[in-house]
Design an enzyme around this catalytic site. Structure first.
Site, PDB file in Angstrom:
ATOM      1  N   ILE A  50       0.943  -1.272   0.143  1.00 58.42           N
ATOM      2  CA  ILE A  50       0.046   0.174  -0.012  1.00 58.42           C
ATOM      3  C   ILE A  50       0.779   1.083  -0.092  1.00 58.42           C
ATOM      4  CG2 ILE A  50      -0.249   0.439   2.540  1.00 58.42           C
ATOM      5  CD1 ILE A  50      -3.245   0.768   2.246  1.00 58.42           C
ATOM      6  N   LYS A  51       2.087   1.283   0.357  1.00 60.57           N
ATOM      7  CA  LYS A  51       2.998   2.224   0.544  1.00 60.57           C
ATOM      8  C   LYS A  51       3.310   3.032  -0.891  1.00 60.57           C
ATOM      9  CE  LYS A  51       3.898   2.027   4.880  1.00 60.57           C
ATOM     10  NZ  LYS A  51       3.588   3.022   5.880  1.00 60.57           N
ATOM     11  N   ASP A  52       2.951   2.089  -1.813  1.00 60.07           N
ATOM     12  CA  ASP A  52       3.173   2.827  -3.368  1.00 60.07           C
ATOM     13  C   ASP A  52       2.525   4.034  -3.519  1.00 60.07           C
ATOM     14  OD1 ASP A  52       4.837   0.585  -3.860  1.00 60.07           O
ATOM     15  OD2 ASP A  52       3.596  -0.289  -5.256  1.00 60.07           O
TER      16      ASP A  52
END
Length: 451
Positions: free
Chosen positions: A42-44
């Site tokens: 999700i850090k993208d």
């Protein structure tokens, strides 16, 4: 139609219903599976947003260097953005993080610096301090600071929240998310609560983090801080991305429970997720009593299990920390109340070996010479030889013995023992801490697995 670059694949990840692992929960439980992002986490979303905002504000210039303190996933997102946009990357991480995370960052061209975990944030050796220092020392660089950079939570306000609202057709009643930098849970919650203030937001924390106590008291109490193994969430300070007013509850889970639950999700739901996903579901389990059949719960699954193959998905790593309760060679022999292993010497006769088999009702006897394993004799092997030559009973064991059984580690899992015991070699041996041999046969394994 094609996409212009990999960054255009970020977001629009699937919402998948959980069926087996949540069967005792009356509510509908959905997983927002964000390992479908190109960097597998999700850090993208926030990594790209931080870069875009930095560019807009003129803080990140062409040919510059991106510097960040990261547990691995944010670094991957930043590295993808850097690849496309032409930046260099220096990432600072801790020795707690899995080796796989550091190797992946290096694979996409980043320089990785590893710092000690068990130091205070303000310690010059901490990965927070080192990242800040590099941000000042490296020419034409920017320290992204995902903890206090509000572009982090803005990314989730603009993407994660709207996606969940649309995918549930506005029916979501609860959001469950592990709490780390605060960006995901705060940004997503801010959007969802604007749509429906009655949505409950549950933050999942780890023992050893101060976030739960801060939420409940408003005080930063370092006495709650101690080392923990869980990765990607929990903090020993309060990042500026937090807005505690949009969070309704904090719950803490143990390192063990989160790791065990992650493995359970993989086996029962076919979702190969990371540590935080297991902890997220464990937190949900601890709060499930307040749910009803009409509730629609969305749990954030942050990253992919490939980041943890050397840790939570490694049996030995799990057993060394007491996280994996599996039967081992040691468990099988521990019920024998100290009974001594029956052995013979190469100089014993076949008749003596047969007599021992009858007396102790055993099928196989190891052959030891000078306390070392040199072979074995078995009921099946001797039967064939005695049947063809009755006088062989006067021969020595050395003349008829078969290959020695395999020697394994005393903590080898029972499931692995099964693959080591063959038709030709019906047992395995292991030494205990005192150097004494013990034996496990095919029958022992069958009995153990049947219990």
């Amino acid at each position: 139609m094609w996409l212009n670059n990999v960054l255009e694949t970020i977001g629009n990840t699937p919402l998948i219903k959980l069926n087996k692992i949540t069967k005792d929960i009356p509510a509908t439980v959905l997983a927002k599976v964000d390992y479908f992002n190109p960097g597998n986490s999700i850090k993208d979303r926030m990594a790209l947003k931080m870069v875009e905002v930095a560019e807009q504000e003129g803080k990140l210039k062409p040919g510059g260097t991106i510097i960040e303190g990261t547990s691995g996933n944010t670094g991957m997102g930043l590295a993808l953005a850097a690849c496309v946009k032409g930046y260099k990357c220096i990432f600072v991480t801790t020795d707690k993080q899995s080796k796989e995370k550091a190797d992946i960052l290096k694979a996409v061209g980043a320089e990785v610096i590893v710092c000690p975990t068990n130091v205070l944030p303000e310690d010059p050796r901490s990965y927070y301090s080192v990242a800040k220092r590099l941000g000042k020392e490296v020419p034409n660089s920017m320290y992204m600071n995902q903890y206090d950079n509000l572009a982090n939570r803005q990314a989730h306000y603009e993407s994660t929240g709207p996606e969940i609202w649309a995918q549930t057709e506005g029916k979501i009643t609860h959001l469950v998310c592990t709490a780390g930098t605060g960006g995901t849970i705060t940004g997503t919650a801010m959007y969802l609560k604007e749509k429906n203030p009655n949505i409950k937001v549950w933050a999942v924390d780890v023992y050893g983090s101060l976030l739960t106590n801060y939420f409940k008291t408003g005080n930063i109490d370092m006495s709650f801080v101690h080392p923990y193994i869980s990765e990607g969430f929990g903090e020993d300070f309060v990042p500026q991305n937090y807005d505690m007013s949009v969070i309704d509850e904090f719950v803490q889970v143990t390192d063990k429970d989160g790791a065990v639950m992650a493995r359970k999700i993989a086996k029962e739901e076919g979702l190969f997720c990371g540590y935080s996903a297991g902890s997220c579901i464990q937190g949900l389990m601890q709060l499930k009593a307040s749910l009803t059949k009409d509730d629609v719960v969305v749990c954030i699954f942050h990253d992919h299990g490939s980041r943890y193959v050397g840790k939570i998905y490694n049996d030995q790593w799990m057993m060394e920390r007491g996280f994996l309760e599996v039967k081992t060679f040691k468990d099988i022999v521990s019920g024998r109340a100290g009974k001594k292993l029956i052995t013979v010497e190469p100089t014993n006769t076949v008749a003596e070996a047969v007599e021992l088999m009858k007396k102790y009702d055993i099928e196989q006897i190891p052959v030891l010479h000078n306390h070392e394993l040199v072979g074995s004799v078995s009921e099946g092997g001797l039967f064939q030889k005695i049947f063809s030559n009755p006088d062989i009973k006067y021969a020595t064991v050395a003349s008829v013995m078969e290959a020695a059984p395999a020697i394994v580690d005393f903590l080898t899992p029972v499931e692995k023992l099964g693959s080591l015991i063959t038709k030709e070699n019906g047992a395995v041996l292991a030494k205990d801490d005192s150097g004494n041999y013990h034996i496990v046969t095919k029958y022992d394994v069958i009995q153990s697995l049947a219990k």
